[in-house]
Every structure is written in structure tokens, then in C-alpha cells.
Design a protein around this motif. Structure first.
Motif, PDB file in Angstrom:
ATOM      1  N   HIS A   1      40.500  35.962  36.604  1.00 30.35           N
ATOM      2  CA  HIS A   1      40.343  35.433  35.248  1.00 30.35           C
ATOM      3  C   HIS A   1      41.382  36.079  34.339  1.00 30.35           C
ATOM      4  CE1 HIS A   1      35.832  35.174  36.489  1.00 30.35           C
ATOM      5  NE2 HIS A   1      36.511  34.133  36.931  1.00 30.35           N
ATOM      6  N   GLU A   2      42.625  36.122  34.766  1.00 35.43           N
ATOM      7  CA  GLU A   2      43.619  36.971  34.117  1.00 35.43           C
ATOM      8  C   GLU A   2      43.860  36.659  32.654  1.00 35.43           C
ATOM      9  OE1 GLU A   2      47.622  34.544  35.520  1.00 35.43           O
ATOM     10  OE2 GLU A   2      47.074  36.397  36.515  1.00 35.43           O
ATOM     11  N   ASN A   3      43.595  35.428  32.220  1.00 39.55           N
ATOM     12  CA  ASN A   3      43.909  35.079  30.839  1.00 39.55           C
ATOM     13  C   ASN A   3      42.760  35.328  29.866  1.00 39.55           C
ATOM     14  OD1 ASN A   3      45.652  32.796  32.565  1.00 39.55           O
ATOM     15  ND2 ASN A   3      46.748  33.816  30.907  1.00 39.55           N
ATOM     16  N   GLN A   4      41.675  35.935  30.309  1.00 45.02           N
ATOM     17  CA  GLN A   4      40.556  36.160  29.397  1.00 45.02           C
ATOM     18  C   GLN A   4      40.952  37.098  28.252  1.00 45.02           C
ATOM     19  OE1 GLN A   4      37.238  38.169  31.417  1.00 45.02           O
ATOM     20  NE2 GLN A   4      38.661  38.803  33.014  1.00 45.02           N
ATOM     21  N   ILE A   5      41.759  38.129  28.547  1.00 44.86           N
ATOM     22  CA  ILE A   5      42.214  39.031  27.491  1.00 44.86           C
ATOM     23  C   ILE A   5      43.172  38.307  26.545  1.00 44.86           C
ATOM     24  CG2 ILE A   5      43.580  41.103  27.029  1.00 44.86           C
ATOM     25  CD1 ILE A   5      40.741  41.665  27.952  1.00 44.86           C
ATOM     26  N   GLN A   6      43.989  37.420  27.082  1.00 44.49           N
ATOM     27  CA  GLN A   6      44.907  36.665  26.239  1.00 44.49           C
ATOM     28  C   GLN A   6      44.137  35.759  25.271  1.00 44.49           C
ATOM     29  OE1 GLN A   6      47.754  34.245  28.361  1.00 44.49           O
ATOM     30  NE2 GLN A   6      49.308  34.561  26.775  1.00 44.49           N
ATOM     31  N   PHE A   7      43.061  35.162  25.744  1.00 42.36           N
ATOM     32  CA  PHE A   7      42.229  34.361  24.856  1.00 42.36           C
ATOM     33  C   PHE A   7      41.593  35.235  23.774  1.00 42.36           C
ATOM     34  CE2 PHE A   7      42.059  31.140  28.339  1.00 42.36           C
ATOM     35  CZ  PHE A   7      42.467  30.051  27.587  1.00 42.36           C
ATOM     36  N   ALA A   8      41.123  36.409  24.162  1.00 39.45           N
ATOM     37  CA  ALA A   8      40.507  37.312  23.187  1.00 39.45           C
ATOM     38  C   ALA A   8      41.489  37.669  22.081  1.00 39.45           C
ATOM     39  CB  ALA A   8      40.015  38.575  23.893  1.00 39.45           C
ATOM     40  N   LEU A   9      42.721  38.004  22.460  1.00 37.23           N
ATOM     41  CA  LEU A   9      43.733  38.378  21.478  1.00 37.23           C
ATOM     42  C   LEU A   9      44.133  37.194  20.605  1.00 37.23           C
ATOM     43  CD1 LEU A   9      45.845  40.625  23.838  1.00 37.23           C
ATOM     44  CD2 LEU A   9      44.575  41.413  21.847  1.00 37.23           C
ATOM     45  N   GLU A  10      44.225  36.021  21.195  1.00 40.64           N
ATOM     46  CA  GLU A  10      44.567  34.838  20.410  1.00 40.64           C
ATOM     47  C   GLU A  10      43.465  34.543  19.392  1.00 40.64           C
ATOM     48  OE1 GLU A  10      47.063  31.666  19.235  1.00 40.64           O
ATOM     49  OE2 GLU A  10      47.440  33.388  20.533  1.00 40.64           O
ATOM     50  N   ARG A  11      42.238  34.869  19.737  1.00 41.99           N
ATOM     51  CA  ARG A  11      41.129  34.680  18.801  1.00 41.99           C
ATOM     52  C   ARG A  11      41.173  35.700  17.662  1.00 41.99           C
ATOM     53  NH1 ARG A  11      35.529  34.330  22.091  1.00 41.99           N
ATOM     54  NH2 ARG A  11      34.775  33.511  20.083  1.00 41.99           N
ATOM     55  N   GLY A  12      41.865  36.818  17.866  1.00 48.00           N
ATOM     56  CA  GLY A  12      41.909  37.868  16.845  1.00 48.00           C
ATOM     57  C   GLY A  12      40.913  38.971  17.089  1.00 48.00           C
ATOM     58  N   VAL A  13      40.576  39.199  18.365  1.00 49.83           N
ATOM     59  CA  VAL A  13      39.616  40.235  18.751  1.00 49.83           C
ATOM     60  C   VAL A  13      40.368  41.372  19.437  1.00 49.83           C
ATOM     61  CG1 VAL A  13      37.541  40.718  20.119  1.00 49.83           C
ATOM     62  CG2 VAL A  13      37.832  38.483  19.018  1.00 49.83           C
ATOM     63  N   PRO A  14      40.088  42.630  19.110  1.00 51.56           N
ATOM     64  CA  PRO A  14      40.758  43.750  19.783  1.00 51.56           C
ATOM     65  C   PRO A  14      40.504  43.701  21.291  1.00 51.56           C
ATOM     66  CG  PRO A  14      39.533  44.525  17.870  1.00 51.56           C
ATOM     67  CD  PRO A  14      39.149  43.088  18.076  1.00 51.56           C
ATOM     68  N   ALA A  15      41.580  43.769  22.078  1.00 50.93           N
ATOM     69  CA  ALA A  15      41.423  43.657  23.528  1.00 50.93           C
ATOM     70  C   ALA A  15      42.625  44.268  24.224  1.00 50.93           C
ATOM     71  CB  ALA A  15      41.262  42.190  23.939  1.00 50.93           C
ATOM     72  N   MET A  16      42.391  44.745  25.440  1.00 51.13           N
ATOM     73  CA  MET A  16      43.446  45.301  26.282  1.00 51.13           C
ATOM     74  C   MET A  16      43.156  44.994  27.740  1.00 51.13           C
ATOM     75  SD  MET A  16      44.694  49.019  24.994  1.00 51.13           S
ATOM     76  CE  MET A  16      45.929  48.957  26.292  1.00 51.13           C
ATOM     77  N   VAL A  17      44.220  44.872  28.513  1.00 48.10           N
ATOM     78  CA  VAL A  17      44.067  44.751  29.955  1.00 48.10           C
ATOM     79  C   VAL A  17      43.854  46.155  30.510  1.00 48.10           C
ATOM     80  CG1 VAL A  17      45.088  43.892  32.082  1.00 48.10           C
ATOM     81  CG2 VAL A  17      45.636  42.782  29.913  1.00 48.10           C
ATOM     82  N   ALA A  18      42.699  46.398  31.099  1.00 49.47           N
ATOM     83  CA  ALA A  18      42.369  47.726  31.631  1.00 49.47           C
ATOM     84  C   ALA A  18      41.305  47.561  32.700  1.00 49.47           C
ATOM     85  CB  ALA A  18      41.877  48.658  30.523  1.00 49.47           C
ATOM     86  N   ALA A  19      41.229  48.551  33.580  1.00 48.81           N
ATOM     87  CA  ALA A  19      40.293  48.465  34.693  1.00 48.81           C
ATOM     88  C   ALA A  19      39.679  49.827  34.990  1.00 48.81           C
ATOM     89  CB  ALA A  19      40.999  47.938  35.942  1.00 48.81           C
ATOM     90  N   PHE A  20      38.395  49.810  35.343  1.00 46.01           N
ATOM     91  CA  PHE A  20      37.744  51.003  35.886  1.00 46.01           C
ATOM     92  C   PHE A  20      38.109  51.059  37.367  1.00 46.01           C
ATOM     93  CE2 PHE A  20      35.349  50.576  32.051  1.00 46.01           C
ATOM     94  CZ  PHE A  20      34.879  51.853  31.755  1.00 46.01           C
ATOM     95  N   ALA A  21      39.028  51.935  37.713  1.00 45.21           N
ATOM     96  CA  ALA A  21      39.527  51.983  39.094  1.00 45.21           C
ATOM     97  C   ALA A  21      39.620  53.432  39.569  1.00 45.21           C
ATOM     98  CB  ALA A  21      40.874  51.277  39.179  1.00 45.21           C
ATOM     99  N   THR A  22      40.795  54.059  39.415  1.00 44.42           N
ATOM    100  CA  THR A  22      40.970  55.428  39.918  1.00 44.42           C
ATOM    101  C   THR A  22      41.422  56.401  38.833  1.00 44.42           C
ATOM    102  OG1 THR A  22      43.320  55.138  40.520  1.00 44.42           O
ATOM    103  CG2 THR A  22      41.660  54.477  42.145  1.00 44.42           C
ATOM    104  N   ARG A  23      41.801  55.897  37.656  1.00 39.54           N
ATOM    105  CA  ARG A  23      42.269  56.773  36.581  1.00 39.54           C
ATOM    106  C   ARG A  23      41.391  56.636  35.348  1.00 39.54           C
ATOM    107  NH1 ARG A  23      47.901  54.260  36.900  1.00 39.54           N
ATOM    108  NH2 ARG A  23      48.839  55.114  38.795  1.00 39.54           N
TER     109      ARG A  23
END
Length: 665
Positions: free
Chosen positions: A309-331
């Protein structure tokens, strides 16, 4: 006769002689003062005091006619001097100007301009995009900046995020089972972006907030896959030339507003917009949770990995909502400890209990003491063997973390983090996970691996005892005292001085530069300090949010920013930022380039700024005169409309303001 005899006395003779000599000198002096005698004599300051006869020197005004009348009648007119002497008698030329190599002048005052050696203009030019057209700017001290104009990138890079789309580095990973491929893998030095990321065909100026909460232009994010995939869950729909957001979600089928009402009724102490000001939404979808919290005075950072769902953050930003691409992984995520008053996960597809709960330990680090974790997922409410087992694992883990299950209702469970370390210290010996070592800094986040331990809370209670919103915006928080600074001044005084400084500047921007008419929504401050810039925007009632970036090259002030009720992130500007192209309406940088030029390629920073700047957006750079000419050349090479202005301190100040506008396609 006796009286005349007294005239011959020695005393009388001496007196008369003295008077005669005086009269003679008076006559001669008057005579020499006539206009026909222009050569005056002075005792030389260099005369030998031991010489029997004082030496004399000729006046520098000898043989020169002074137009005294013009000087008297016109004080603005420069004195007219006509020289009648030969070249042999002219005064010696003035001594050559002293080349100043230090930073202190003759009065012991720090100087703004000083020489540091010869300048190599080729060293300032970034990687050439190999076109022949150059932007040439003549700077001070005879330096000319030549920067080749940048070409447009291929259309395939339209959604390019350099550190997350580095497929070469991702293919070399030894393992991807823990989500390593969703983390930062930046291009090597010299292999960064050297072209301008293009906008989609038909790109328009974004719909202003608050209308953008509910609809955006299809042409700005032309990706219909998410609408097709989530069509039955009320996330997003396509309506002619727009995407529309009904406000639903996988778990909040009655809409985000009803969902927020349910949370408030379950735990009234959450108190949106009062006790709870800053939230984190994990696996946010199109960020309707955060979008609807804005009306309740809550700032929400919406995060999700760049996955299927890679564009979900792009939609959030286009809406004007604070958002970043980030993941709970190893860091560790790039936020400080005790940052968020509430952390929310609604079907966020994160296995919180894997590796003895190392991912939930990261949530624990990010969650403020006394803060809440809300989990809406199938294990909370479905009674299936596998799901019930997952629920038991979650209960066991949260108990060992000393979290208190405050309420479980329907498909939502809400826990609260303890206020201090007492529960951790009173656990049975050997209970896992252990407390982190006292030397571990929970605010150290730049490329730091997750740690299988519980981050300790401050013994003085700092971080837990922030005031409620909106008072916390301007109250110096207790964690301010833990910031490492090379300063003797009171940190509270520095905090207040920065707030006053930015208030005056933003007031002038609103008054003189018509910021009130700007359609600002997504704003970035590239060197945020204590967040005074963002606070001043709130004080001027500008309806926007600010991503406060704290560079790794300076003191870590992120805890203070979050304690004020603002959002921010740690970042190194020698590397690209983790967001989609065309994210921000305004990018602000104060004193950034004069500092980072020692570490980074400043052309690369500005190309990155162009990538994340929306067409029609603005860049405001306040920086030293010493870098302004180079920044101007780079800005013009990028294609921005550039204007240099004096700051309020006037034309002789050491700082300038560069205003750049990015054209719509």
C-alpha cells in the motif's frame, strides 16, 4: 632728572626689550598669515628631542587651494582640493589595507568577515547534470559561482524516495524477514539525485485545508490501486477528477469521528486536545485517524512502511496530515523518548510480540510516562484459537512491561504506561525484558538498533509532568535542562529568547510578506532549535502543521519540541529525507547552510528541498552573507524564482533572507 635715571636701570631695559621682541613677532605673524603666504610651519612630531634645533616639516596642505566657502555653505558637499604640486612633492600613497586572517578585530570584537584562504570555485559546484546552460552569480570578493542548470528526472522517478527506493542496496541485504528492506538504505556519496523530480501530468495546486481532509485532486496522486483494494472498507473512493475520503477505516466502520468518541468514552482521562496533544498512528492507512484528530487540537504523526500500500502516506500528505514513511523493523524510529501522549494501532499488521516484544519495547520508549496505547485488532475481540493465543501473549508482555490494561471494549483495548520506574524495579529477579543500562540514551536514534530492554524513565519525573495544552506550548519544559549546550546562559532564558525572536519575525512575515494569504498546510523547519518557529505560526493562527527537523550536527532538542506539543524528527541533511516528492508547501531554513557546508554538499541539500517541495511552494532561507551568493546560484539553477532581501537588522547585517518560489508545471 632722577626719574629719567631710573629708566636706565637694568630692569627697565630688559622689560622694554621684551616688549619690542613681542611686538616684532606679532607683526611678523600677522604678515605671514596673509593670503600671499600659504606655507605654514609646524614642529614635527618626529623631531629629535635631544637636538639643539627643532626640526620642521612642510604642511600636507602646502600648494593646495581649499574651497572653504563651498564647505561652509554646503555641508553635504565634499571638500574640493586642487593640487598644484609636482608629482615629486605629492604625499606618499596610503599604506596597503591590512589582510585580516583572524576572527577578532583590533578592538577584540568578533568579526563577520575574515579570510580563510584561497577559494576554489570548482569545489562549490555540485555534481553536474551534464547540460551546457549555467547559472552565473557574481558574489562578493570577486568570486563567481557557476552552477549548471538541472534537468528533469525521468518520469519513472516521479514518486522517488532516495533512501527507501535504493533497490541495489536492498538486494544486497542478508535478511529481510524483520522488515529490513523498509528501512533507510541511502545512495553512496556522489550517487545522489542530480536531477529534478517531475510532477505528474496535470498536477494542480493542492486543495486547501480543511477541504483537503475530505478530497484531493486525482491528478496529484494518480494511483487508483488503493481505492480498488480498500473499496469496501470506506477508506478512499474515486469521484470523477478527485479522490474522496469518507472518514472510514478497517476497524472504525462508523467513521473516524465516532471511533474517537468511543475512545474518549472508554478512557475520559485521555482528554483529546487537553491532556493528549501529540499522537502516533502506526500503519495509518490514509490517515483518517490523524485527520479527524485535528479538529480536537491533537497533532498526529501518521507512519506506515512503503509496502504493497505504498501510496497511503502520499495520500495522507496530499490531504494535509503529518505523515512519514517509517517502519517498525530493526532500528529505532527517529523520534525521542517520551514523545507521544497516545500511540494508536488499528490493524497495523505489526507483530508486537515477536522477539520477546522488541517492537513493543520501541513503543514503550516512544510513549510518554502515563501515556496510552490503543490497539484495535482481531485478537482483541475474536475468539479463535490462534487469535486468543496472540491475545494471551500480548497480555503477558504488557504485564511484564508494567502496562495497566485500563479498558477493553468491543474491538479496542487501551493500556497505560507507568509514571515512574518503581514497577520495573520491583519485578521478580530475571523477569524479561530487563531494564536498559543506565548509560543507554533513549533519545539516541540516528541509525541506532532496537534494544531488547525497557528504557528507563527519568528519576526527576521530566517528560511525565508536562502541562496541558495549550499552556505547554510556551512553558519551558523540565527536559530543557537536560539539553547539552555550550552555553552559560540559562536554558530557560534561551528558550524564551528564541520564542520572542521567531514571534517578531513571523509577525513581520504575516504583516509585510502576506503570509496570511498563503495557503500553507504542510510546513518544514529544517533547523528547528526549540520549535520557536512553529510556535510562532500557531501564535499567528496560521492553519498549518510543522515538521520540526533537528539536525544530527547540533544539540538534540527534540524532547523539548515534543514536550511543547509539537512534532519533529532527527535527521542528517547530508542524506535525503524519508518522504514522498511534493510534500511541503513551505520549507524554512535558518542558519542551516553556513553550518552544514562543512559536512555536506549544499547543492545536494537544495536539490532534496526541491524534491520534497510542492510546485507553487515557497522556500525561506535566513543565513550568512558568506553563503548567500552560492545559494542564489543553486536556487536559480534549480529553476526557482529567487529574491534576496535584507533582514530587519538592515543592509549591513551579517545575515540575509533568500525567498524562493517554485513554479507550478
Amino acid at each position: 632728572m632722577k626719574g629719567f635715571g631710573s629708566l636706565k636701570s637694568p630692569v627697565f631695559v630688559k622689560t622694554a626689550g621684551f616688549a619690542f621682541i613681542a611686538l616684532a613677532f606679532f607683526y611678523l605673524g600677522k604678515h605671514w598669515s596673509d593670503d600671499t603666504y600659504q606655507q605654514l610651519i609646524f614642529f614635527s612630531s618626529n623631531s629629535d628631542l635631544n637636538a639643539k634645533t627643532p626640526s620642521i616639516s612642510i604642511s600636507q596642505n602646502s600648494n593646495k587651494t581649499l574651497d572653504v566657502k563651498s564647505v561652509i555653505n554646503d555641508t553635504k558637499q565634499v571638500e574640493t582640493v586642487t593640487d598644484h604640486t609636482s608629482s615629486a612633492n605629492q604625499q606618499p600613497p596610503p599604506p596597503p589595507a591590512v589582510q585580516r586572517l583572524g576572527v577578532v578585530d583590533e578592538n577584540g570584537v568578533m568579526r563577520d568577515e575574515f579570510e580563510v584562504g584561497e577559494y576554489d570555485p570548482d569545489a562549490a559546484v555540485a555534481e553536474s547534470p551534464n547540460n551546457e546552460t549555467e547559472m552565473v552569480v557574481k558574489g562578493g570578493k570577486g568570486v563567481t559561482f557557476r552552477v549548471p542548470k538541472f534537468e528533469a528526472c525521468p518520469v519513472s522517478l516521479r514518486e522517488y524516495i532516495p533512501c527507501l527506493d535504493n533497490q541495489v542496496a536492498i538486494k544486497r541485504l542478508k535478511s529481510t524477514e524483520r522488515g529490513e528492506r523498509f528501512e533507510r538504505h541511502c545512495p553512496a556519496k556522489g550517487e545522489g539525485l542530480n536531477c529534478l523530480v517531475p510532477a505528474p501530468k496535470g498536477y494542480k495546486a493542492p486543495i486547501p485545508w480543511p477541504a483537503s481532509r475530505d478530497e484531493v485532486w486525482y491528478s496529484n496522486v494518480p494511483h487508483a490501486q488503493l481505492a480498488e483494494y480498500k473499496g469496501g472498507q470506506n477508506w478512499i473512493t474515486v469521484d470523477k477528477d478527485k479522490f474522496k475520503f469518507p472518514g472510514g477505516g478497517t476497524q472504525f466502520i462508523h467513521g473516524a469521528d465516532k471511533y474517537l468518541d468511543q475512545i474518549s468514552e472508554m478512557v475520559p482521562e485521555i482528554a483529546f486536545g487537553n491532556h493528549t496533544r501529540v499522537a502516533l498512528d502506526v500503519g495509518c492507512g490514509v490517515a483518517s485517524f490523524g485527520a479527524y484528530l485535528f479538529s480536537r487540537n491533537v497533532l498526529t504523526m501518521s507512519v506506515a512502511p512503503k509496502d504493497v500500500h505504498e501510496n497511503q502516506i502520499q495520500f495522507a500528505l496530499e490531504r494535509g496530515v503529518p505523515a512519514m514513511v517509517a517502519a517498525f523493523a530493526t532500528r529505532r524510529l527517529l523520534y525521542p523518548s517520551q514523545a507521544f501522549d497516545l500511540i494508536h494501532c488499528s490493524r497495523c499488521r505489526v507483530n508486537w510480540t515477536r522477539d520477546d516484544g522488541i517492537l513493543l519495547l520501541e513503543v514503550n520508549r516512544l510513549l510518554r510516562a502515563g501515556g496510552y496505547f490503543a490497539w484495535a485488532a482481531q485478537p482483541v475481540y475474536k475468539h479463535e484459537p490462534i487469535l486468543e493465543e496472540q491475545w494471551e501473549e500480548m497480555i503477558n508482555l504488557t504485564t511484564r512491561l508494567c502496562w495497566n490494561l485500563v479498558k477493553k471494549e468491543g474491538y479496542i483495548a487501551i493500556w497505560q504506561k507507568p509514571l515512574n520506574n518503581s514497577c520495573y524495579l520491583n519485578r521478580e529477579l530475571g523477569t524479561l525484558p530487563p531494564l536498559c543500562d543506565e548509560k543507554d540514551d533513549p533519545d539516541d536514534v540516528w541509525y541506532v538498533d532496537l534494544k531488547p530492554c525497557i528504557s528507563r524513565l527519568s528519576e526527576d519525573g521530566s517528560g511525565a509532568n508536562v502541562t496541558n495544552w495549550p499552556e505547554r506550548l510556551n512553558n519551558p519544559p523540565q527536559r530543557l535542562q537536560s539539553i547539552k549546550l555550550d552555553a552559560y546562559a540559562s536554558r530557560n532564558d534561551l528558550f524564551k529568547a528564541e520564542s520572542r525572536y521567531w514571534k517578531e519575525i513571523i509577525d513581520s512575515y504575516v504583516r509585510s510578506l502576506r503570509w496570511g494569504t498563503f495557503k500553507l498546510r504542510n510546513v518544514m523547519d529544517m533547523r528547528a532549535g526549540y520549535g520557536g518557529f512553529a510556535a510562532a505560526l500557531i501564535g499567528n493562527h496560521l492553519d498549518c502543521w510543522v515538521m520540526n527537523v533537528v539536525p544530527v550536527s547540533g544539540p538534540n532538542t527534540l524532547p523539548v519540541i515534543y514536550d511543547r506539543g509539537l512534532l519533529g524528527i532527527m535527521h542528517d541533511w547530508c542524506e535525503p529525507f524519508d518522504t514522498y516528492p511534493r510534500t511541503y508547501d513551505l520549507i524554512h531554513a535558518a542558519g542551516l547552510f553556513s553550518i552544514e557546508q562543512k559536512r555536506c554538499n549544499i547543492t545536494g541539500i537544495m536539490v532534496e528541498m526541491d524534491r520534497i517541495l510542492r510546485p507553487g511552494g515557497h522556500v525561506y532561507i535566513r543565513d550568512s552573507v558568506s553563503v548567500m551568493d552560492e545559494l542564489e546560484a543553486i536556487g536559480k539553477a534549480i529553476g526557482w524564482r529567487v529574491a534576496i532581501r535584507d533582514t530587519a537588522e538592515g543592509p549591513h547585517a551579517s545575515y540575509r533572507l533568500m525567498i524562493c518560489d517554485k513554479n507550478l508545471p
